[in-house]
Design a protein around this motif. Structure first.
Motif, mmCIF file in Angstrom:
data_model
loop_
_atom_site.group_PDB
_atom_site.id
_atom_site.type_symbol
_atom_site.label_atom_id
_atom_site.label_comp_id
_atom_site.label_asym_id
_atom_site.label_seq_id
_atom_site.Cartn_x
_atom_site.Cartn_y
_atom_site.Cartn_z
ATOM 1 N N LEU A 2 0.818 -1.224 0.000
ATOM 2 C CA LEU A 2 0.000 0.000 0.000
ATOM 3 C C LEU A 2 0.848 1.269 0.000
ATOM 4 O O LEU A 2 0.317 2.363 -0.163
ATOM 5 N N ASP A 3 2.157 1.126 0.180
ATOM 6 C CA ASP A 3 3.014 2.307 0.041
ATOM 7 C C ASP A 3 3.079 2.752 -1.422
ATOM 8 O O ASP A 3 3.313 3.911 -1.729
ATOM 9 N N ALA A 4 2.859 1.786 -2.337
ATOM 10 C CA ALA A 4 2.952 2.113 -3.761
ATOM 11 C C ALA A 4 1.626 1.949 -4.504
ATOM 12 O O ALA A 4 1.422 2.533 -5.555
ATOM 13 N N LYS A 5 0.742 1.136 -3.968
ATOM 14 C CA LYS A 5 -0.535 0.846 -4.640
ATOM 15 C C LYS A 5 -1.687 1.421 -3.823
ATOM 16 O O LYS A 5 -1.569 1.653 -2.629
ATOM 17 N N ASP A 6 -2.818 1.602 -4.495
ATOM 18 C CA ASP A 6 -4.000 2.120 -3.786
ATOM 19 C C ASP A 6 -4.812 1.015 -3.125
ATOM 20 O O ASP A 6 -5.520 1.253 -2.143
ATOM 21 N N PHE A 7 -4.707 -0.191 -3.684
ATOM 22 C CA PHE A 7 -5.477 -1.319 -3.158
ATOM 23 C C PHE A 7 -4.601 -2.568 -3.127
ATOM 24 O O PHE A 7 -3.730 -2.744 -3.979
ATOM 25 N N VAL A 8 -4.862 -3.431 -2.165
ATOM 26 C CA VAL A 8 -4.209 -4.741 -2.126
ATOM 27 C C VAL A 8 -5.302 -5.758 -1.816
ATOM 28 O O VAL A 8 -6.196 -5.515 -1.006
ATOM 29 N N ILE A 9 -5.237 -6.882 -2.507
ATOM 30 C CA ILE A 9 -6.279 -7.892 -2.305
ATOM 31 C C ILE A 9 -5.652 -9.276 -2.303
ATOM 32 O O ILE A 9 -4.757 -9.573 -3.100
ATOM 33 N N GLY A 10 -6.096 -10.104 -1.359
ATOM 34 C CA GLY A 10 -5.629 -11.487 -1.263
ATOM 35 C C GLY A 10 -6.733 -12.424 -1.703
ATOM 36 O O GLY A 10 -7.706 -12.618 -0.959
ATOM 37 N N PRO A 11 -6.640 -12.996 -2.904
ATOM 38 C CA PRO A 11 -7.712 -13.857 -3.411
ATOM 39 C C PRO A 11 -7.773 -15.183 -2.654
ATOM 40 O O PRO A 11 -6.738 -15.774 -2.340
ATOM 41 N N ALA B 280 -2.438 -4.231 -6.033
ATOM 42 C CA ALA B 280 -1.506 -5.343 -5.810
ATOM 43 C C ALA B 280 -2.341 -6.580 -5.492
ATOM 44 O O ALA B 280 -3.231 -6.531 -4.642
ATOM 45 N N ILE B 281 -2.053 -7.674 -6.216
ATOM 46 C CA ILE B 281 -2.777 -8.918 -5.955
ATOM 47 C C ILE B 281 -1.817 -9.905 -5.312
ATOM 48 O O ILE B 281 -0.741 -10.192 -5.861
ATOM 49 N N LEU B 282 -2.192 -10.401 -4.148
ATOM 50 C CA LEU B 282 -1.337 -11.309 -3.376
ATOM 51 C C LEU B 282 -1.530 -12.751 -3.846
ATOM 52 O O LEU B 282 -2.344 -13.038 -4.717
ATOM 53 N N GLU B 283 -0.796 -13.631 -3.202
ATOM 54 C CA GLU B 283 -0.889 -15.063 -3.493
ATOM 55 C C GLU B 283 -2.286 -15.579 -3.160
ATOM 56 O O GLU B 283 -2.896 -15.162 -2.172
ATOM 57 N N VAL B 284 -2.772 -16.489 -3.992
ATOM 58 C CA VAL B 284 -4.061 -17.130 -3.712
ATOM 59 C C VAL B 284 -3.900 -18.065 -2.515
ATOM 60 O O VAL B 284 -2.924 -18.810 -2.428
ATOM 61 N N LYS B 285 -4.855 -18.000 -1.588
ATOM 62 C CA LYS B 285 -4.789 -18.865 -0.407
ATOM 63 C C LYS B 285 -6.135 -19.539 -0.164
ATOM 64 O O LYS B 285 -7.160 -19.119 -0.686
ATOM 65 N N ASN B 286 -6.071 -20.574 0.665
ATOM 66 C CA ASN B 286 -7.258 -21.354 0.981
ATOM 67 C C ASN B 286 -7.803 -20.918 2.334
ATOM 68 O O ASN B 286 -7.103 -21.008 3.334
ATOM 69 N N ASP B 287 -9.029 -20.396 2.369
ATOM 70 C CA ASP B 287 -9.610 -20.124 3.681
ATOM 71 C C ASP B 287 -10.426 -21.344 4.120
ATOM 72 O O ASP B 287 -10.622 -22.278 3.364
ATOM 73 N N VAL B 288 -10.853 -21.342 5.345
ATOM 74 C CA VAL B 288 -11.468 -22.541 5.925
ATOM 75 C C VAL B 288 -12.973 -22.351 6.031
ATOM 76 O O VAL B 288 -13.459 -21.634 6.903
ATOM 77 N N ASP B 289 -13.708 -23.002 5.111
ATOM 78 C CA ASP B 289 -15.162 -22.954 5.160
ATOM 79 C C ASP B 289 -15.778 -24.347 5.175
ATOM 80 O O ASP B 289 -16.775 -24.584 5.837
ATOM 81 N N TYR B 290 -15.159 -25.254 4.401
ATOM 82 C CA TYR B 290 -15.719 -26.590 4.244
ATOM 83 C C TYR B 290 -14.736 -27.642 4.748
ATOM 84 O O TYR B 290 -13.527 -27.404 4.804
ATOM 85 N N TYR B 291 -15.266 -28.814 5.052
ATOM 86 C CA TYR B 291 -14.424 -29.944 5.465
ATOM 87 C C TYR B 291 -13.356 -30.231 4.408
ATOM 88 O O TYR B 291 -12.202 -30.498 4.720
ATOM 89 N N SER B 292 -13.745 -30.114 3.141
ATOM 90 C CA SER B 292 -12.788 -30.394 2.054
ATOM 91 C C SER B 292 -11.599 -29.436 2.077
ATOM 92 O O SER B 292 -10.519 -29.747 1.562
ATOM 93 N N ASP B 293 -11.769 -28.254 2.696
ATOM 94 C CA ASP B 293 -10.667 -27.280 2.775
ATOM 95 C C ASP B 293 -9.567 -27.753 3.717
ATOM 96 O O ASP B 293 -8.427 -27.311 3.611
ATOM 97 N N ILE B 294 -9.927 -28.598 4.673
ATOM 98 C CA ILE B 294 -8.964 -28.928 5.735
ATOM 99 C C ILE B 294 -8.704 -30.423 5.920
ATOM 100 O O ILE B 294 -7.820 -30.797 6.684
ATOM 101 N N LYS B 295 -9.450 -31.274 5.226
ATOM 102 C CA LYS B 295 -9.355 -32.711 5.540
ATOM 103 C C LYS B 295 -7.963 -33.279 5.288
ATOM 104 O O LYS B 295 -7.561 -34.226 5.942
ATOM 105 N N GLU B 296 -7.196 -32.671 4.350
ATOM 106 C CA GLU B 296 -5.838 -33.148 4.082
ATOM 107 C C GLU B 296 -4.775 -32.299 4.786
ATOM 108 O O GLU B 296 -3.587 -32.550 4.654
ATOM 109 N N HIS B 297 -5.197 -31.279 5.507
ATOM 110 C CA HIS B 297 -4.263 -30.316 6.097
ATOM 111 C C HIS B 297 -3.754 -30.836 7.441
ATOM 112 O O HIS B 297 -4.536 -31.146 8.331
ATOM 113 N N LYS B 298 -2.424 -30.906 7.569
ATOM 114 C CA LYS B 298 -1.824 -31.474 8.787
ATOM 115 C C LYS B 298 -2.302 -30.809 10.067
ATOM 116 O O LYS B 298 -2.569 -31.463 11.067
#
Length: 201
Positions: A124-133, A176-194
């Motif tokens: 945000l020092d250089a961009k007006d918006f930043v978003i994490g998809p 600025a568009i950040l790295e795509v990440k997985n948020d936690v909403d469904y069982y499928s989002d976390i069932k393989e996550h350590k």
């Protein structure tokens, strides 16, 4: 003049049957609540030492003696009809209070760390918006240094259309568009996550 950074953390009060309802369909209300509390603890861990102002905005009622230490986090109540309204009002208040770079996150994102949050503020020092998809078509982080009300209007919150519609609102802006990440909403989002295996034993 050095930018004044503000991190808004939106949180739901951790009550049985009222959090992570999509997770609860597969895992039950108690496990969904336990996972949500685990995510809250993680959010505290990655934000508490950040050298910026931090506000926690509660969905229902402000709690005095909870995991959010009042000497570290300013406590506020979310205000507005829907999620868009509540986020917009938090940004408006932040800019009114003299902050120049404001970022909002939820409190249920496991795959984020302190460095990534500070890097988002640097954007945000250089961009007006930043978003994490987010992988589900929403976003896990939104930051701006000028208010754009359109971002918060006419969205079907919680659906896969949110990110695309938001980017259309600011397609002529410096983003600025950040790295795509997985948020936690469904069982499928976390069932393989350590980190979450402890809840399935």
């Amino acid at each position: 003049m050095k930018p004044r950074n503000l991190l808004l953390i939106f949180t739901r009060n951790p009550e049985l049957g009222k959090v992570k309802t999509r997770l609860a369909k597969d895992l039950g209300d108690q496990t969904a609540l336990d996972i949500y509390k685990f995510l809250l603890d993680h959010t505290v861990a990655v934000t508490s030492s950040l050298p910026i102002t931090k506000e926690v905005h509660y969905s229902e009622t402000i709690r005095e003696n909870d995991i959010w230490d009042a000497s570290i986090y300013q406590k506020k109540q979310q205000v507005g009809e829907d999620l868009g309204d509540r986020m917009k009002n938090a940004f408006i208040e932040g800019f009114k209070n003299g902050y120049s770079n404001i970022i909002i996150i939820g409190s249920d994102m496991y795959d984020i760390n302190s460095k990534e949050l500070m890097d988002a503020f640097k954007e945000l020092d250089a961009k007006d918006f930043v978003i994490g998809p987010a992988e589900d078509g929403g976003y896990y982080l939104l930051g701006m240094r000028k208010l754009e009300p359109a971002i918060f209007a006419n969205k079907e919150w919680g659906t896969q259309s949110v990110l695309k519609a938001t980017l259309q609102d600011i397609d002529r802006e410096n983003i600025a568009i950040l790295e795509v990440k997985n948020d936690v909403d469904y069982y499928s989002d976390i069932k393989e996550h350590k980190a979450f295996q402890q809840f399935f034993l």
